[in-house]
Design an enzyme around this catalytic site. Structure first.
Site, PDB file in Angstrom:
ATOM      1  N   LYS A  31      41.735  40.498  37.481  1.00  0.00           N
ATOM      2  CA  LYS A  31      40.818  39.881  36.514  1.00  0.00           C
ATOM      3  C   LYS A  31      39.591  40.762  36.330  1.00  0.00           C
ATOM      4  O   LYS A  31      39.122  40.981  35.211  1.00  0.00           O
ATOM      5  CB  LYS A  31      40.416  38.470  36.989  1.00  0.00           C
ATOM      6  CG  LYS A  31      41.532  37.446  36.816  1.00  0.00           C
ATOM      7  CD  LYS A  31      41.232  36.123  37.500  1.00  0.00           C
ATOM      8  CE  LYS A  31      42.467  35.220  37.435  1.00  0.00           C
ATOM      9  NZ  LYS A  31      42.348  33.978  38.199  1.00  0.00           N
ATOM     10  N   ASP A  47      38.223  28.503  32.600  1.00  0.00           N
ATOM     11  CA  ASP A  47      39.531  28.077  33.117  1.00  0.00           C
ATOM     12  C   ASP A  47      40.012  26.794  32.434  1.00  0.00           C
ATOM     13  O   ASP A  47      41.188  26.438  32.534  1.00  0.00           O
ATOM     14  CB  ASP A  47      39.425  27.787  34.616  1.00  0.00           C
ATOM     15  CG  ASP A  47      40.053  28.855  35.494  1.00  0.00           C
ATOM     16  OD1 ASP A  47      40.964  29.543  35.018  1.00  0.00           O
ATOM     17  OD2 ASP A  47      39.640  28.964  36.660  1.00  0.00           O
ATOM     18  N   GLN A 105      38.373  30.813  41.930  1.00  0.00           N
ATOM     19  CA  GLN A 105      39.804  31.028  42.174  1.00  0.00           C
ATOM     20  C   GLN A 105      40.352  29.915  43.074  1.00  0.00           C
ATOM     21  O   GLN A 105      39.778  29.602  44.118  1.00  0.00           O
ATOM     22  CB  GLN A 105      40.015  32.406  42.821  1.00  0.00           C
ATOM     23  CG  GLN A 105      41.458  32.805  43.018  1.00  0.00           C
ATOM     24  CD  GLN A 105      42.221  33.049  41.711  1.00  0.00           C
ATOM     25  OE1 GLN A 105      41.637  33.412  40.688  1.00  0.00           O
ATOM     26  NE2 GLN A 105      43.520  32.844  41.745  1.00  0.00           N
TER      27      GLN A 105
END
Ligand code: GUN
Length: 298
Positions: free
Chosen positions: A55, A122, A99
Site C-alpha cells: 500500500k 476503507d 490494517q
C-alpha cells in the site's frame, strides 16, 4: 469445449492507478499539497506487513504522501484510538486505514468507529456502510468496489442479472451485495448455513466467491456462461521440494474455465484492484476535503 475469458484485474488496476496518478497532479497544483494516506499497522503479522508495504509503495507511486504508523502488539485500545484521533485532526491526512486484523485485546469496531467518516477510505465505518445501504454517496470498501468495476467493465449493464455472493463479511460480502443491488441485480447472499449451495450458485449469472476456502466452488456449480469473480487468496500446502504452497482462489480455476463465461485469476484478478481502489478512495477523500469533486471517471 469453450473456455472462459480471463478477466485481467492486474491490467485494469494498473490503468486505474495511472488515472489516479493523473488526477493527483491537478490536486497538487490547486491545493499546494499532496493527498495523504495514513496506514496504521499493529503487531507483526507477516501477511499484514506485506499488504502495508504494498500500500505504501503504491501510494507513493501515485504521487501521494504515505504516513506509516507501526505500533507494538502490546498497544492499548485507548492508545490506538488516540492515534486515530490525532490523524483525524491532521490536515495533511486525507485517508486513514487501520490494517485488520487487530490483536484480540482490541475491539476493531471501537477503533473503526473512531475514524472520521470523511477519512474512512476503507469504507468500514457504520456511517459509510449506512450511506451505501441507503444509496447515498459513501466510501465503499476497496475489494468489493474493485469487483464491481471489473464486472461492469466486462458486462456493461448489470441490470436484472442474478448475482450470488458467497460470503457475508462486513468487508466484502455485505457491501458487494449492496453494490450489486444498486446496479439492479437480483442478489442472493449465500453463507456457511446456506442449504444446497451448489444449486443456489447454479442460478447465478454473476458469482462472487469470498469465503476463504481453497477451490471450494467447482465447475459443476456454475451456470454455463456465468461471470465469476474470485476474491479468495488461499495458500495451499507446499508440494514436496517447494518452499511455499501455490496461491489459489475460492474457485477451482481450471475446472471453472470450461463452464464460466469469464473468470478472474488468482493471483492477478481481484487482488491488485483492492490497492488501486484504496488510492482511488484516498484521491476522492482529498478532493472532497478540499471542497472539490474528483475528476470524472475515477
Ligand atoms: N485486512 C485485509 N484486507 C483489509 C483491508 O482492505 N483493509 C484493512 N484495513 N485491513 C485489511
Amino acid at each position: 469445449m469453450s473456455s472462459a475469458a480471463i478477466i485481467d484485474g492486474k491490467a485494469f488496476a494498473a490503468n486505474l492507478r495511472q488515472r489516479v496518478a493523473s488526477a493527483v497532479e491537478p490536486f497538487v497544483t490547486l491545493t499546494d499539497r499532496k493527498p495523504g494516506l495514513a496506514v496504521v499497522l499493529v503487531g507483526e503479522d507477516p501477511a499484514s506487513q506485506v499488504y502495508v508495504g504494498s500500500k505504501k509503495r503504491a501510494t507513493v507511486e501515485a504521487g501521494m504522501n504515505s504516513f506509516e504508523h507501526r505500533l507494538p502488539t502490546s498497544v492499548s485500545q485507548n492508545e490506538l484510538i488516540a492515534l486515530v484521533e490525532t490523524l483525524n485532526a491532521d490536515a495533511a491526512v486525507d485517508g486513514i486505514l487501520v490494517q485488520l486484523p487487530l490483536p484480540p485485546h482490541i475491539d476493531d469496531k471501537a477503533v473503526i468507529a473512531a475514524i472520521d467518516p470523511a477519512k474512512d477510505v476503507d469504507g468500514f465505518h457504520v456511517v459509510n456502510a449506512g450511506r451505501l445501504a441507503v444509496g447515498e454517496d459513501a466510501f465503499v470498501p476497496c475489494t468489493p468496489l474493485g469487483c464491481l468495476m471489473l464486472l461492469k467493465d466486462h458486462l456493461g449493464d448489470l441490470s436484472g442479472k442474478n448475482a450470488v455472493v458467497i460470503g457475508r463479511s462486513n468487508i466484502v460480502g455485505k457491501p458487494m451485495a449492496q453494490l450489486l443491488l444498486a446496479e439492479n441485480c437480483t442478489v442472493t447472499i449465500a453463507h456457511s448455513r446456506t442449504q444446497d449451495l451448489p444449486e443456489v450458485v447454479r442460478r447465478a449469472d454473476i458469482v462472487v466467491a469470498a469465503v476463504g476456502r481453497a477451490e471450494m466452488v467447482t465447475g459443476d456449480w456454475l451456470k454455463a456462461g456465468a461471470v465469476v469473480i474470485d476474491v479468495g487468496i488461499n495458500r495451499l500446502e507446499p508440494e514436496a521440494g517447494q518452499g511455499k504452497g501455490r496461491l489459489v482462489g475460492d474457485v477451482a480455476f481450471d475446472d471453472a474455465l470450461a463452464r464460466a463465461g469469464a473468470i478472474t485469476p488468482v493471483p492477478g484478478g481481484v487482488g491488485p484492484m483492492t490497492i488501486a481502489c484504496l488510492l482511488r478512495n484516498t484521491l476522492v477523500a482529498a478532493y472532497r476535503r478540499a471542497g472539490m469533486s474528483a475528476p470524472e471517471g475515477i
